[in-house]
Design an enzyme around this catalytic site. Structure first.
Site, PDB file in Angstrom:
ATOM      1  N   HIS A  18       0.835  -1.203   0.000  1.00 18.23           N
ATOM      2  CA  HIS A  18       0.000   0.000   0.000  1.00 18.23           C
ATOM      3  C   HIS A  18       0.866   1.249   0.000  1.00 18.23           C
ATOM      4  O   HIS A  18       2.099   1.165  -0.086  1.00 18.23           O
ATOM      5  CB  HIS A  18      -0.991  -0.028   1.172  1.00 18.23           C
ATOM      6  N   HIS A  21       4.128   1.578   2.166  1.00 14.91           N
ATOM      7  CA  HIS A  21       5.301   0.844   1.675  1.00 14.91           C
ATOM      8  C   HIS A  21       5.954   1.601   0.513  1.00 14.91           C
ATOM      9  O   HIS A  21       7.178   1.704   0.425  1.00 14.91           O
ATOM     10  CB  HIS A  21       4.906  -0.561   1.201  1.00 14.91           C
ATOM     11  N   CYS A 126       0.974  -8.658  21.250  1.00 12.69           N
ATOM     12  CA  CYS A 126       0.151  -8.300  20.080  1.00 12.69           C
ATOM     13  C   CYS A 126       0.569  -9.204  18.927  1.00 12.69           C
ATOM     14  O   CYS A 126       1.701  -9.120  18.438  1.00 12.69           O
ATOM     15  CB  CYS A 126       0.348  -6.843  19.673  1.00 12.69           C
ATOM     16  N   CYS A 129       1.781  -7.275  15.705  1.00 13.18           N
ATOM     17  CA  CYS A 129       3.156  -6.743  15.789  1.00 13.18           C
ATOM     18  C   CYS A 129       4.151  -7.874  15.995  1.00 13.18           C
ATOM     19  O   CYS A 129       5.349  -7.665  15.827  1.00 13.18           O
ATOM     20  CB  CYS A 129       3.346  -5.834  17.001  1.00 13.18           C
ATOM     21  N   CYS A 144      -3.229  -2.773  21.749  1.00 13.49           N
ATOM     22  CA  CYS A 144      -1.998  -2.413  21.045  1.00 13.49           C
ATOM     23  C   CYS A 144      -2.172  -0.986  20.524  1.00 13.49           C
ATOM     24  O   CYS A 144      -3.163  -0.693  19.847  1.00 13.49           O
ATOM     25  CB  CYS A 144      -1.784  -3.368  19.864  1.00 13.49           C
ATOM     26  N   HIS A 147      -2.139  -1.328  16.439  1.00  9.73           N
ATOM     27  CA  HIS A 147      -3.212  -2.039  15.737  1.00  9.73           C
ATOM     28  C   HIS A 147      -4.564  -1.905  16.412  1.00  9.73           C
ATOM     29  O   HIS A 147      -5.594  -2.326  15.868  1.00  9.73           O
ATOM     30  CB  HIS A 147      -2.833  -3.519  15.578  1.00  9.73           C
ATOM     31  N   LYS A 297      -5.433   8.203  10.832  1.00  9.58           N
ATOM     32  CA  LYS A 297      -4.715   7.058  10.289  1.00  9.58           C
ATOM     33  C   LYS A 297      -5.474   6.534   9.058  1.00  9.58           C
ATOM     34  O   LYS A 297      -6.705   6.457   9.093  1.00  9.58           O
ATOM     35  CB  LYS A 297      -4.680   5.989  11.383  1.00  9.58           C
ATOM     36  N   LYS A 300      -9.080   1.410   5.474  1.00 11.02           N
ATOM     37  CA  LYS A 300     -10.084   1.134   4.436  1.00 11.02           C
ATOM     38  C   LYS A 300     -11.472   1.474   4.934  1.00 11.02           C
ATOM     39  O   LYS A 300     -12.294   2.021   4.217  1.00 11.02           O
ATOM     40  CB  LYS A 300     -10.005  -0.331   4.013  1.00 11.02           C
TER      41      LYS A 300
END
Ligand code: MSP
Length: 501
Positions: A18, A21, A126, A129, A144, A147, A297, A300
């Site tokens: 995505h 990256h 987690c 992670c 977490c 996440h 953040k 989707k």
């Protein structure tokens, strides 16, 4: 020739690539390309992190073997690189056996040096992670912080790495090397973590088989983070057939990472290297997070995700590269949106750089048949262009990629103002001003050549097209000054940044 070794994090193959990256990878590409232009011996590494729980869990959820999921997604990451115009020298996959063997060698040494013991671990974990959280890393509701999922209480017998032994060596590292972690606020964050007191960490997993086997206890695999971090070192051993590049490139000059994985790279990684008697990397640069248009953040479910493929389809790869490092200061967090991509594309790439390039080449073609007489540069602009290459290199040496781009862009704007101030179309009407027109055209051509050479890392294709039109294809930073290569014969140029269809 100095060597320059730069890396991206290796990306998890539990999902498709995505924007985040693409962001880190493009940034590292900019650094690598700039160093190649300086004549350095460059090695740029990226790749995929394929072991451990995040991948094993995702594969299970899809009814796949971990290796099959890894193969499928690694291919997508590999295919992303040319699509982004990224010039990596190697792509490492941690499921590669050659990586596994070198991980075993290094960690066996850590074991033999006395930094490993067997013990019982209990803590809040987690699974996304693949990380046990210490007290100040646990968010409200026992979640977490990254996440936002609930942590699980895990108890297991593991091999442990004596991180606590490295308390004092790491304190010394941070006291002696103020630029080990950059920028400064991230250095402070890492240092605060160390100062709060280091606890030993788990080095292996007994209930997992998807990983690199612990050589002294094959019922365990190494904890994925150690396997993953070691990629930066192991890759040099097998990236080139029959050649070991370790002496040529180690220690790495820069590991570039996002702020989510700071602790692993700035605390665990140097401790692990010290334990294995391996030299430490010179710098870890920690960048911020790309956020959605609403400043939250990207996710989707919030529908605020900027899709890099949509940007590239509409505006081209270079627009994405330029936008990401221009609109969000590299190092800080920042929001992204397709509207701001459009406005940077139209307002800066097309109207500022694109227009400057087409005006300059068109005027030289029209008024001088494409041939430029040798002559002086306008003294008013000399200082601004002569020091530019050194200024840009200094920013890039600190991974200040947005500041480097801004320094160049100020000169793009300066040249556009110069065109307006000098009005060459007026000079062209008066034969008595032919000398003035020559000087203005020469100044524009050289100024444009210099900014174009320096913009190459962000705009690898258009810069080459433009330099070809200027008849001066040399990309070296050493020639990006007024005493460098000169423009002599200019050819017509198609618009560099056309309106998207
Ligand atoms: N596999 C580990 C890294 C191991 S390195 C030895 C991992 N992988 S990841 O796929 O989750 O990639 C995390 C990295 O992707 C971040 O550190 C950052 O470089 C990049 N990004 C992912 N999302 C991002 C944003 N929203 N914004 C900016 N970069 C982000 O962690």
């Amino acid at each position: 020739m100095s060597s320059f070794y730069v890396t991206t994090p290796i990306y998890y193959v539990n999902a498709a690539p995505h924007l985040g990256h693409a962001y880190t990878t493009i940034a590292v590409d900019v650094m690598a390309r700039h160093h190649r232009q300086r004549g350095d011996d460059v090695f740029f590494l990226t790749g995929t992190d394929e072991h451990g729980e995040p991948v094993a869990d995702a594969a299970k959820a899809q009814g796949l073997e971990p290796k099959d999921l890894a193969d499928r997604n690694a291919e997508r990451f590999q295919a992303l690189m040319p699509r982004l115009g990224v010039s990596n020298d190697f792509f490492i996959r941690t499921s590669d056996e050659r990586h596994g063997r070198r991980v075993q060698e290094v960690l066996q040494r850590v074991h033999d040096n006395g930094h490993v013991y067997k013990g019982m671990y209990e803590g809040w974990y987690c699974p996304r992670c693949a990380d046990f959280k210490v007290e100040n890393e646990i968010a409200e509701g026992n979640r977490c912080p990254i996440h936002e999922i609930e942590l699980v209480l895990h108890q297991e017998e593991n091999w442990f790495f004596r991180l606590s032994t490295f308390q004092e060596p790491l304190e010394r590292l941070y006291a002696e090397q103020a630029d080990f972690v950059m920028p400064r606020e991230r250095f402070n964050e890492a240092k605060a973590f160390i100062d709060s007191g280091l606890q030993d960490i788990s080095l292996s997993r007994g209930r997992l088989t998807w990983g690199v086997k612990v050589p002294w206890d094959p019922t365990h695999v190494f904890y994925v983070w150690f396997d993953a971090l070691l990629n930066y070192y192991t890759a040099l051993g097998f990236a080139r057939d029959g050649e070991d590049l370790t002496d040529r490139f180690w220690p790495a000059n820069f590991h570039v990472i996002g702020k989510d994985i700071l602790k692993f790279h700035t605390v665990f990684w140097p401790a692990m290297l010290l334990a294995a008697d391996i030299e430490l990397p010179k710098h870890v640069f920690v960048h911020g997070f790309l956020l959605g248009a609403d400043g939250r953040k990207m996710s989707k479910s919030l529908g605020n995700v900027l899709d890099p493929f949509e940007v590239m389809d509409r505006y081209g790869t270079e627009a994405l590269r330029f936008y990401l490092l221009r609109d969000v200061t590299f190092g800080a967090d920042g929001s992204t949106s397709i509207d701001s991509v459009r406005s940077r594309y139209e307002g800066e790439l097309a109207n500022e750089l694109g227009n400057l390039a087409s005006r300059t080449t068109a005027m030289i073609t029209r008024y001088r048949d494409g041939e430029l007489a040798d002559g002086e540069i306008d003294p008013a602009l000399v200082a601004e262009f002569d020091g530019l290459a050194a200024e840009v290199s200094a920013f890039i040496d600190r991974a200040e990629l947005t500041q480097a781009l801004e320094a160049i862009w100020q000169r793009v704007r300066r040249l556009n103002r110069y065109v307006e101030e000098q009005a060459p179309w007026q000079l062209a009407k008066d034969d008595a001003r032919a000398g003035d027109l020559d000087r203005v055209l020469r100044t524009l051509a050289e100024g444009l050549r210099i900014v174009t050479v320096l913009l190459h890392p962000w705009l690898p294709e258009s810069s080459v097209k433009l330099l070809d039109a200027l008849g001066a294809p040399d990309l070296s930073v050493g020639n990006a000054g007024l005493d460098g290569v000169r423009v002599r014969h200019v050819s017509p140029l198609d618009p560099l940044f056309p309106k998207p269809s």
